[in-house]
Design a protein around this motif. Structure first.
Motif, PDB file in Angstrom:
ATOM      1  N   SER A 139      -5.357   5.192  -4.188  1.00  0.00           N
ATOM      2  CA  SER A 139      -4.457   5.730  -3.169  1.00  0.00           C
ATOM      3  C   SER A 139      -3.165   6.213  -3.829  1.00  0.00           C
ATOM      4  O   SER A 139      -2.260   5.432  -4.112  1.00  0.00           O
ATOM      5  CB  SER A 139      -4.146   4.660  -2.130  1.00  0.00           C
ATOM      6  OG  SER A 139      -3.009   5.044  -1.408  1.00  0.00           O
ATOM      7  N   ARG A 147       0.604   5.518  -2.202  1.00  0.00           N
ATOM      8  CA  ARG A 147       1.167   4.172  -2.348  1.00  0.00           C
ATOM      9  C   ARG A 147       1.622   3.933  -3.773  1.00  0.00           C
ATOM     10  O   ARG A 147       2.672   3.344  -4.016  1.00  0.00           O
ATOM     11  CB  ARG A 147       0.128   3.118  -1.950  1.00  0.00           C
ATOM     12  CG  ARG A 147       0.047   2.870  -0.458  1.00  0.00           C
ATOM     13  CD  ARG A 147      -0.584   1.522  -0.149  1.00  0.00           C
ATOM     14  NE  ARG A 147      -1.968   1.453  -0.567  1.00  0.00           N
ATOM     15  CZ  ARG A 147      -2.981   1.921   0.158  1.00  0.00           C
ATOM     16  NH1 ARG A 147      -2.745   2.494   1.314  1.00  0.00           N
ATOM     17  NH2 ARG A 147      -4.210   1.828  -0.278  1.00  0.00           N
ATOM     18  N   ASP A 203       4.780   5.974  -4.522  1.00  0.00           N
ATOM     19  CA  ASP A 203       5.901   5.362  -3.825  1.00  0.00           C
ATOM     20  C   ASP A 203       6.454   4.173  -4.615  1.00  0.00           C
ATOM     21  O   ASP A 203       7.656   4.033  -4.806  1.00  0.00           O
ATOM     22  CB  ASP A 203       5.431   4.923  -2.426  1.00  0.00           C
ATOM     23  CG  ASP A 203       6.561   4.374  -1.595  1.00  0.00           C
ATOM     24  OD1 ASP A 203       7.621   5.021  -1.589  1.00  0.00           O
ATOM     25  OD2 ASP A 203       6.408   3.310  -0.975  1.00  0.00           O
ATOM     26  N   GLN A 204       5.536   3.330  -5.100  1.00  0.00           N
ATOM     27  CA  GLN A 204       5.966   2.174  -5.885  1.00  0.00           C
ATOM     28  C   GLN A 204       6.571   2.604  -7.225  1.00  0.00           C
ATOM     29  O   GLN A 204       7.539   2.021  -7.693  1.00  0.00           O
ATOM     30  CB  GLN A 204       4.786   1.219  -6.133  1.00  0.00           C
ATOM     31  CG  GLN A 204       4.359   0.436  -4.912  1.00  0.00           C
ATOM     32  CD  GLN A 204       5.482  -0.391  -4.323  1.00  0.00           C
ATOM     33  OE1 GLN A 204       6.304  -0.962  -5.036  1.00  0.00           O
ATOM     34  NE2 GLN A 204       5.552  -0.441  -3.008  1.00  0.00           N
TER      35      GLN A 204
END
Lengths: 279, 267
Positions: free
Chosen positions: A54, A57, A60-61
């Motif tokens: 994904s 996600r 984003d991290q």
């Protein structure tokens, strides 16, 4: 007050065994924690391929852990380089020529100071935020809610964080190395009367790319330690706000201590075993 | 059909479930009542496999779930939806992302299809126009509705409700009750509701089961429940305490505080 008879009747063995039992409980508890940690690590490894699929996600991290920590890393590295310069010059006084200043700063930064101090600073920031976030999710039943949607929390929450941390820590360390050497040069130039050409000559004198590589391997391991400690303590949070606070503290303390202990063993492994054998 | 057979569970030194036997028929709406701490929520978490019993069996349509692996249990869980007491919406996501999460993870639906389904589910719970909002900016009742939309979006066969009306004003609570009843009829799901709100229990239940001291002490229709002879059930329905809420000694201490330094401070 207890009557004298009651005191006499109480079995003496209990009192005698109490310290032994509590020690036993503590040892068992510690072993259980270690076991749980490695179970989480194993599950993370198993879920890794599915978890990094994904992209949003993960990105984003990476943004939160990497870009978010960059200003902090730059600021601290600048001063680490500066203090390394001052310290080295103080110890060189009348014994070592100043043309080695750049050499000492660069090598100490690249092998040791860059990776370790970056890891400690990022560990405080990212480790705390991961454990607080996951801890809050745990106590507000959001982790349970993920489970009821048949989503594996390790794949969904932990893998992106661990993957982002092990990717971003080496990158942050590269920035840290560059900024720290720059900070060292700045002090050398401004307050130690060492010219740029002499400093740069020193930097290039014994510079070896494999030292940088060794530092980056360390950063990779530190990234795993920080994120796993944050995730582990976050996921086992219990009981409200107090639990979240406790989890955060434990995550930061555990990651800081583990980083310094692991640093020693990594230094032995990388400098002596791997590089030593290559000589 | 869900069959719970002789389930025991200890949490710490406290035996919360002491041999639960309960059968839940498909399509029915069962309400599990009981005092706080009687093990209702723990039982609910056993049914959906979030907790495992120390002993006993739980069968979902004949499949024993307590011995399954984590992944197998997750597969069974896809037939369940659950509404948590505190809604448990993911606060890092918008309402729309929350409701659509199960669909995005488990189906091959396109983003447009997911969006359409999310809108339909939010409409069903009477919540539209909040798709882009974060859970933190919703009221308590709206959060429960959104969480309910999330639970039904994956089209579960069983919907579990953990204290659906707790913490809501009477009108919002009644709206939630209507919603549970409505969804039950529209979607033909099996509803399992845990509550200590008797108005809610009578409204949504086809059958009521009472949990006391870790055991099911009564089962029956709402009508039978009203007429029940069991003193515990009677007391629960009427809301009567069995013992004084504060032991005398505490009252005495409280009284003493009113004199002493507190009165002096109060002057």
């Amino acid at each position: 007050m207890e009557s004298p008879e009651a005191q006499v009747q109480r079995p003496a063995t209990d009192e005698f065994l109490d310290p032994v039992m509590s020690l036993g409980e503590r040892v068992l508890g510690t072993l259980e924690e270690i076991g749980r940690f490695f179970m989480l690590l194993w599950e993370t490894i198993l879920q890794f391929p599915a978890g990094i699929r994904s992209a949003p996600r993960l990105v984003d991290q990476m943004y939160q852990i990497g870009i978010g920590s960059l200003p902090l890393v730059i600021l601290t590295s600048l001063f680490v380089g500066a203090v390394a310069s001052v310290q080295a010059a103080y110890q060189f006084q009348n014994f070592v020529p100043m043309r080695y200043l750049g050499t000492v700063i660069t090598r100490s930064v690249v092998i040791e100071l860059g990776p370790v101090l970056t890891a400690l600073v990022v560990g405080g920031r990212v480790g705390a935020s991961i454990s607080a976030e996951l801890g809050t999710m745990k106590v507000t039943e959001q982790i349970d809610a993920l489970e009821t949607l048949a989503i594996n929390p390790v794949r969904f929450l932990i893998v992106p964080r661990v993957a982002a941390a092990i990717l971003m820590l080496p990158m942050l360390t590269v920035f840290s190395d560059i900024v720290a050497v720059f900070g060292g040069w700045m002090i050398a130039r401004l307050s130690l009367d060492v010219s740029t050409s002499v400093f740069v000559e020193g930097v290039r004198l014994f510079f070896r790319a494999r030292d940088v590589f060794g530092g980056l391997v360390k950063a990779f391991v530190f990234g795993a330690i920080i994120s796993l400690a944050g995730c582990y303590y976050g996921m086992k949070t219990e009981g409200g706000a107090e639990g979240v606070g406790l989890a955060t503290t434990k995550a930061v303390v555990a990651s800081s201590v583990t980083i310094l202990v692991a640093d020693y063993f990594l230094a032995e492994l990388i400098l002596r075993v791997i590089f030593g054998a290559a000589e | 059909m869900i069959e719970i057979r002789d389930v025991h569970k200890k949490l710490g030194s406290l035996e919360v479930l002491q041999g639960i036997d309960l059968t839940i028929q498909s399509g029915e709406s069962i309400v599990i009542i009981g005092r706080s701490g009687s093990g209702k929520s723990v039982l609910l978490k056993h049914i959906i496999g979030l907790m495992l019993p120390d002993s006993g069996e739980i069968l979902v349509d004949g499949v024993e779930i307590t011995h399954l692996s984590h992944d197998e249990r997750r597969q069974v869980r896809r037939r369940f939806g659950m509404l948590f007491q505190g809604a448990a919406l993911f606060d890092s996501m918008t309402v729309e992302e929350n409701v659509g999460l199960g669909l995005r993870e488990h189906t091959r639906m396109s983003p447009e299809e997911v969006l359409a389904k999310v809108r339909a589910c939010l409409d069903m719970v009477g919540l539209s126009g909040v798709e882009k909002m974060r859970p933190s900016s919703l009221s308590g009742g709206m959060k429960k509705r959104a969480a309910l939309a999330r639970a039904i979006a994956v089209e579960p066969e069983y919907v579990l409700y953990d204290e659906p009306t707790t913490g809501l004003d009477p009108i919002t609570a009644d709206a939630i009750n209507e919603l549970i009843r409505g969804l039950q009829q529209q979607l033909r799901v099996t509803s399992i509701v845990v509550t200590h709100d008797m108005a809610s229990a009578f409204k949504v239940g086809d059958r009521i089961a009472m949990l006391h001291d870790g055991k099911v002490i009564f089962q029956g229709t709402p009508e039978e429940t009203r007429r029940a002879d069991d003193p515990e059930v009677k007391r629960f329905i009427l809301g009567e305490a069995t013992e004084a809420p504060f032991p005398p000694r505490h009252m005495e201490i409280a009284a003493r505080r009113r004199t002493g330094v507190w009165r002096w401070l109060g002057r």
